[in-house]
Motif scaffolding. Structure first.
Motif, short mmCIF file in Angstrom:
data_model
loop_
_atom_site.label_atom_id
_atom_site.label_comp_id
_atom_site.label_asym_id
_atom_site.label_seq_id
_atom_site.Cartn_x
_atom_site.Cartn_y
_atom_site.Cartn_z
N SER A 132 -32.31 13.51 27.48
CA SER A 132 -31.75 13.91 26.29
C SER A 132 -32.05 15.03 26.41
N LEU A 138 -24.25 16.58 20.39
CA LEU A 138 -24.03 15.65 19.80
C LEU A 138 -22.72 15.76 20.13
N ARG A 159 -20.86 10.60 18.17
CA ARG A 159 -22.08 10.95 17.79
C ARG A 159 -22.49 11.98 16.57
N THR A 203 -21.46 10.16 13.75
CA THR A 203 -22.69 9.57 12.94
C THR A 203 -23.19 9.99 12.14
#
Ligand code: AVI
Length: 341
Positions: A39, A184, A188, A191
């Motif tokens: 990530s 993102l 995502r 969210t």
């Protein structure tokens, strides 16, 4: 009789969570996947944050200059849209705060009652930023938080709205600048924005920096700068694994590669193994095989159309107040108001 079980509070659980084991776990699982991936949140150790500051100063990385231009030209209008009462300015992923200072200077000069609440993952960056703001704007109260966005958001949701005696309740303006939203993917991002919405009240505002879709050559140059700064930013992830997890990456046996995916609308960054190699990571008690030319995915940087931004705002409970762009229309700071009820 005492009960045979115990309910742990969120606070107790938080005390148990160890960011370095989370990093270890994500490296273990990410390198075991096919294709391998890590990530981009792990770019930002102190060294990574330092290299990112250098990226922001590059001509080729146009995003920062564009956003500075927007905040210089439209800062007054942005702040005026939030009214003239007390303001709590929450800065998500504040970094060195250079861009935010363009707004803070105006606020300090206007005498408007203001609190500044930066959230950033790098303690070194936070120490520099809070000191700088306190020196430059002594009439602005500063309260920084060193954490990731999502924990920062949680923290924000549990804060009183910082009323000051004798004043009306402050309105909140959340800054999410620098195209951080671009790291993102769309679900995502939705969210994230919904969680942000949950912690805010009707009439609060958010200002979000979006990098716009544009000439692909401009995008490619921004993520493959001629001085190799972005390459060293990407490769620092391997150095971080070496430093923190006892990794044995030979960093010069990997190369940075960044390309634009026209279907997803994202710049995608990879580290590509230059030959077949096995890398031991002591703290994980594991070794990982990289085949020659095998990619390790490290980052998405999504680019937007104005229509995508409008849709995202509507899907996550906001209304668009105004879209401020630079003179080349490369970048947008989009001001949204929270809708509730
Ligand atoms: C932090 N983030 C918005 C940057 C971006 O453009 O995705 C990180 C970055 N990666 C390579 N250059 C800059």
């Amino acid at each position: 009789m005492s009960s045979a079980y115990r309910v742990l509070t969120a606070l107790e659980l938080e005390g148990l969570s160890d960011p370095s084991s989370e990093f270890a776990f994500d490296v273990l699982t990410g390198l075991a996947e096919s294709p391998k991936r890590l990530s981009s949140r792990y770019f930002y150790d102190d060294r990574g944050s330092e290299i990112f500051q250098q990226i922001m100063g590059l001509e080729e990385y146009y995003l920062t200059g564009c956003e500075e231009e927007i905040l210089t030209e439209h800062g007054q209008a942005i702040l005026a849209a939030t009214g003239d009462g007390p303001l709590s300015l929450v800065d998500m992923g504040a970094g060195d705060g250079k861009k935010t200072l363009l707004l803070l200077d105006r606020l300090a000069a206007s005498g408007r009652s203001c609190r500044y609440l930066p959230i950033d993952i790098s303690e070194a960056a936070m120490a520099g930023l809070t000191g700088r703001v306190q020196d430059r704007c002594p009439n602005i109260a500063v309260e920084g938080v060193v954490s990731e966005y999502f924990s920062g958001l949680q923290w924000l949701g549990h804060q009183p709205r910082w009323p000051t005696a004798g004043t009306t309740e402050p309105t909140i303006l959340v800054l999410f600048l620098g195209s951080n939203i671009g790291n993102l993917d769309r679900p995502r991002a939705r969210t994230f924005l919904r969680r942000l919405w949950t912690g805010l009240a009707a009439g609060d505002h958010v200002l979000i920096g979006f990098d716009l879709k544009k000439d692909i050559e401009v995008l490619l140059d921004a993520y493959n700068d001629s001085g190799g700064v972005t390459a060293s930013f990407n490769l620092n992830l391997l150095r971080r694994i070496n430093r923190e997890l006892g990794g044995h990456f030979a960093v010069d046996r990997f190369r940075h590669f960044s390309t634009y995916n026209v279907f997803s609308g994202a710049m995608e960054s990879y580290l590509v193994s230059l030959d077949t190699q096995e890398v031991r990571i002591d703290r994980l008690q594991s070794s990982f095989t990289f085949r020659a030319w095998e990619p390790l995915h490290t980052e998405y940087s999504y680019k937007y159309l104005l229509a995508d931004i409008e849709r995202l705002a509507a899907e996550s409970g906001f209304e668009v107040v105004s879209q401020f762009h630079d003179r080349r229309a490369f970048f947008v700071d989009s001001l949204w108001r929270v809708k509730k009820g």
